[in-house]
Design an enzyme around this catalytic site. Sequence first.
Site, PDB file in Angstrom:
ATOM      1  N   CYS A 113       0.779  -1.208   0.046  1.00 21.14           N
ATOM      2  CA  CYS A 113       0.043   0.016  -0.127  1.00 21.14           C
ATOM      3  C   CYS A 113       0.895   1.295   0.105  1.00 21.14           C
ATOM      4  O   CYS A 113       1.929   1.231   0.594  1.00 21.14           O
ATOM      5  CB  CYS A 113      -0.986   0.054   1.099  1.00 21.14           C
ATOM      6  N   HIS A 156      -9.322  -3.561  -2.485  1.00 18.43           N
ATOM      7  CA  HIS A 156      -8.359  -2.929  -1.676  1.00 18.43           C
ATOM      8  C   HIS A 156      -8.568  -1.270  -1.682  1.00 18.43           C
ATOM      9  O   HIS A 156      -8.566  -0.745  -0.515  1.00 18.43           O
ATOM     10  CB  HIS A 156      -6.900  -2.830  -2.594  1.00 18.43           C
ATOM     11  N   GLU A 157      -8.994  -0.720  -2.803  1.00 18.51           N
ATOM     12  CA  GLU A 157      -9.538   0.713  -2.696  1.00 18.51           C
ATOM     13  C   GLU A 157     -10.669   0.805  -2.047  1.00 18.51           C
ATOM     14  O   GLU A 157     -10.620   1.968  -1.252  1.00 18.51           O
ATOM     15  CB  GLU A 157      -9.790   1.136  -4.044  1.00 18.51           C
ATOM     16  N   HIS A 160     -10.018   1.203   1.781  1.00 20.66           N
ATOM     17  CA  HIS A 160      -9.748   2.688   2.123  1.00 20.66           C
ATOM     18  C   HIS A 160     -10.850   3.337   2.560  1.00 20.66           C
ATOM     19  O   HIS A 160     -10.585   4.172   3.461  1.00 20.66           O
ATOM     20  CB  HIS A 160      -8.795   3.249   1.072  1.00 20.66           C
TER      21      HIS A 160
HETATM   22  O1  N9Y Z   1      -4.736   2.098  -2.285  1.00 22.70           O
HETATM   23  C1  N9Y Z   1      -3.773   2.069  -3.323  1.00 22.70           C
HETATM   24  N1  N9Y Z   1      -2.656   1.806  -3.200  1.00 22.70           N
HETATM   25  O2  N9Y Z   1      -2.285   1.683  -1.711  1.00 22.70           O
HETATM   26  C2  N9Y Z   1      -1.678   1.537  -4.110  1.00 22.70           C
HETATM   27  C3  N9Y Z   1      -1.527   0.001  -4.210  1.00 22.70           C
HETATM   28  C4  N9Y Z   1      -2.637  -0.562  -4.828  1.00 22.70           C
HETATM   29  C5  N9Y Z   1      -2.845  -2.243  -4.999  1.00 22.70           C
HETATM   30  C6  N9Y Z   1      -2.061  -2.991  -4.086  1.00 22.70           C
HETATM   31  C7  N9Y Z   1      -2.708  -4.335  -3.976  1.00 22.70           C
HETATM   32  C8  N9Y Z   1      -3.708  -4.129  -4.909  1.00 22.70           C
HETATM   33  C9  N9Y Z   1      -3.880  -3.052  -5.311  1.00 22.70           C
HETATM   34  C10 N9Y Z   1      -0.580  -0.237  -5.233  1.00 22.70           C
HETATM   35  O3  N9Y Z   1      -0.558   0.027  -6.372  1.00 22.70           O
HETATM   36  N2  N9Y Z   1       0.838  -0.743  -4.904  1.00 22.70           N
HETATM   37  N3  N9Y Z   1       0.905  -0.897  -3.559  1.00 22.70           N
HETATM   38  C11 N9Y Z   1       2.458  -0.753  -3.278  1.00 22.70           C
HETATM   39  C12 N9Y Z   1       3.400  -0.865  -4.028  1.00 22.70           C
HETATM   40  C13 N9Y Z   1       3.096  -1.502  -5.229  1.00 22.70           C
HETATM   41  C14 N9Y Z   1       1.945  -0.667  -5.773  1.00 22.70           C
HETATM   42  C15 N9Y Z   1       1.442  -1.613  -7.177  1.00 22.70           C
HETATM   43  O4  N9Y Z   1       0.861  -2.563  -6.942  1.00 22.70           O
HETATM   44  N4  N9Y Z   1       1.995  -0.956  -8.254  1.00 22.70           N
HETATM   45  C16 N9Y Z   1       1.517  -1.644  -9.401  1.00 22.70           C
HETATM   46  C17 N9Y Z   1       1.273  -2.925  -9.674  1.00 22.70           C
HETATM   47  C18 N9Y Z   1       1.164  -3.195 -11.305  1.00 22.70           C
HETATM   48  C19 N9Y Z   1       1.474  -2.337 -12.000  1.00 22.70           C
HETATM   49  C20 N9Y Z   1       1.834  -0.933 -11.705  1.00 22.70           C
HETATM   50  N5  N9Y Z   1       1.918  -0.472 -10.481  1.00 22.70           N
HETATM   51 NI    NI Z   2      -3.843   1.105  -0.531  1.00 23.56          NI
END
Ligand code: N9Y
Ligand code: NI
Length: 186
Positions: A113, A156-157, A160
């Site tokens: 996250c 996940h969203e 939040h």
């Molecule tokens: O609430 C929203 N958040 O906290 C951003 C989160 C949301 C995802 C986490 C798991 C399901 C949804 C997020 O995107 N990440 N989590 C932290 C670092 C990595 C990043 C990620 O998965 N990035 C990514 C993945 C594929 C392609 C491009 N980028």
């Molecule tokens: Ni998140």
Amino acid sequence: MYLMKDITRDGDPVLRQEAADVQFPLSAEDRKLADDMMEYLVISQDETENEKYKLRPGVGLAAPQVGESKRMAAILVPGEFEDDEPLFKGVISNPVIISHSVQDGALDMGEGCLSVDEDVAGFVPRHDRITVRYQNLDGETVKLRLKDYPAIVFQHEMDHLHGVLYYDHINQAEPWAESEDVKYIK
Ligand SMILES: O=CN(O)C[C@@H](CC1CCCC1)C(=O)N1NCCC[C@H]1C(=O)Nc1ccccn1
Ligand code: NI
């Protein structure tokens, strides 16, 4: 545009609040919030741009993560290959899961996250398939059936917006314990 310094981190009470409904027609402020959140995701997924601005790439960003306790989240799930259309690109408001599979799904690598600096290891069990109803930026009600990775991102969203963080779902005793009726998603 948002930088990592603008992302609220775990410990900030806003991440543990029940967010307020978004009112329609959108105020100019809420329209800007939506645009700015989507802009973050687009820039963060561009190799050159995210390097330039030191952004962690994200596929979703919920309003509480930029300090706004509103039921709004931007989602940008890339397609499987570089030049594919995104699997989903949009800003959702007041989302509700109206039905879901009995079967659970979990990302096989666990989750992270942008608001949680240290990754917490373990499977995050969610519904594998969901039917979600939300309002788009025009205030129209949309009903969408999702499965696997996009369904996980939406959940996940939506968490939040209810003050829930991904690690709340992890089995602390046995974080990587596999169970029968869970589908592990690549
Ligand atoms: O609430 C929203 N958040 O906290 C951003 C989160 C949301 C995802 C986490 C798991 C399901 C949804 C997020 O995107 N990440 N989590 C932290 C670092 C990595 C990043 C990620 O998965 N990035 C990514 C993945 C594929 C392609 C491009 N980028
Ligand atoms: Ni998140």
